[in-house]
Design an enzyme around this catalytic site. Structure first.
Site, PDB file in Angstrom:
ATOM      1  N   SER A   1      -2.905   6.378   4.918  1.00  0.00           N
ATOM      2  CA  SER A   1      -2.384   7.152   3.789  1.00  0.00           C
ATOM      3  C   SER A   1      -3.491   7.986   3.143  1.00  0.00           C
ATOM      4  O   SER A   1      -4.630   7.533   3.021  1.00  0.00           O
ATOM      5  CB  SER A   1      -1.790   6.216   2.727  1.00  0.00           C
ATOM      6  OG  SER A   1      -0.620   5.612   3.186  1.00  0.00           O
TER       7      SER A   1
ATOM      8  N   HIS B   1      -0.005   7.452  -4.090  1.00  0.00           N
ATOM      9  CA  HIS B   1       0.335   6.024  -4.015  1.00  0.00           C
ATOM     10  C   HIS B   1      -0.868   5.145  -3.659  1.00  0.00           C
ATOM     11  O   HIS B   1      -0.764   3.916  -3.664  1.00  0.00           O
ATOM     12  CB  HIS B   1       1.495   5.795  -3.017  1.00  0.00           C
ATOM     13  CG  HIS B   1       1.112   5.836  -1.581  1.00  0.00           C
ATOM     14  ND1 HIS B   1       1.321   6.949  -0.774  1.00  0.00           N
ATOM     15  CD2 HIS B   1       0.554   4.907  -0.779  1.00  0.00           C
ATOM     16  CE1 HIS B   1       0.902   6.675   0.450  1.00  0.00           C
ATOM     17  NE2 HIS B   1       0.431   5.443   0.474  1.00  0.00           N
TER      18      HIS B   1
ATOM     19  N   ASP C   1       3.661  13.160  -3.614  1.00  0.00           N
ATOM     20  CA  ASP C   1       2.698  12.070  -3.383  1.00  0.00           C
ATOM     21  C   ASP C   1       1.312  12.650  -3.084  1.00  0.00           C
ATOM     22  O   ASP C   1       0.860  12.661  -1.947  1.00  0.00           O
ATOM     23  CB  ASP C   1       3.203  11.208  -2.219  1.00  0.00           C
ATOM     24  CG  ASP C   1       2.354   9.964  -1.988  1.00  0.00           C
ATOM     25  OD1 ASP C   1       1.568   9.611  -2.886  1.00  0.00           O
ATOM     26  OD2 ASP C   1       2.485   9.362  -0.901  1.00  0.00           O
TER      27      ASP C   1
END
Length: 214
Positions: free
Chosen positions: A160, A27, A70
């Site tokens: 992230s 992402h 992800d």
């Protein structure tokens, strides 16, 4: 540990798994992005050397709506030379479960509190693994491709793609947490379980010999 950047600004973490490949979260990339990575930095600044990404290997099963699978591998446009401050980290060699209550760590340049600003200094915090079935129940999702941590401390916006490290091995990739609640989340923080993707990872790391353009 690397900083994944867009237009010279830190957006995600990531980590070197070889001289030419970085693992991060899928992402962290949107179509049209031209990402660069900064390696070997503890403190980020505008003068940090950036390396362009040559190819974006996004997992074919990535679901942007549910944030499943992800994970993404960035192929750099040049080979990195290892130094005292630039090294790769090992990943699991086979599918493995991390026992609940295990103590691990996560690092990044992300915000240190909800709605906070990104950190100039690389920060690290210890986290506690939670039973995966309990995590799935909390999120209302059934998947074996997660590792979860719960309790005070963890990751926030800008972290992230960074590694969840247990006993010196990167076992997870920072994926998502409760929206707008880094400080005292009511649900566990979620990481992509690296060991579930080893066939795909190894195929790319060993099989990519040609030069590509995205």
């Amino acid at each position: 540990m690397v900083s994944v950047q867009k237009n010279g600004t830190h957006t995600c973490g990531g980590f070197l798994v070889s001289e030419q490949f970085v693992i991060t979260a899928a992402h962290c990339f949107e179509k049209g992005d031209k990402l660069t990575v900064v390696v070997g930095a503890h403190e980020l600044n505008r003068n940090s050397p950036r390396i362009a990404v040559k190819f974006y290997h996004i997992h074919p099963g990535y679901d942007s709506a549910e944030l499943l699978n992800d994970i993404m591998i960035l192929q750099l446009n040049k080979t990195i030379k290892y130094t005292k401050t630039i090294k790769s980290i090992s990943i699991p060699k086979k599918d493995m479960n991390i026992k609940a209550n295990s103590k691990c760590s996560v690092a990044g340049w992300g915000a240190q509190k909800t709605s906070g600003s990104a950190s100039e200094q690389l920060m690290e915090v210890n986290v506690t693994i939670i039973d995966n079935k309990k995590c799935q129940k909390k999120w209302g999702q059934k998947t074996t491709s997660w590792i979860c941590t719960f309790g005070k401390g963890g990751f926030c916006q800008g972290d992230s793609g960074g590694p969840l490290v247990c006993n010196g091995t990167a076992v997870g990739v920072v994926s998502f947490n409760e929206e707008n609640n880094c400080d005292k989340p009511n649900v566990p923080n979620v990481y992509t379980r690296i060991s579930k993707f080893l066939t795909w990872i190894n195929a790319i790391l060993k099989g990519v010999k040609q030069d590509y353009d995205y």
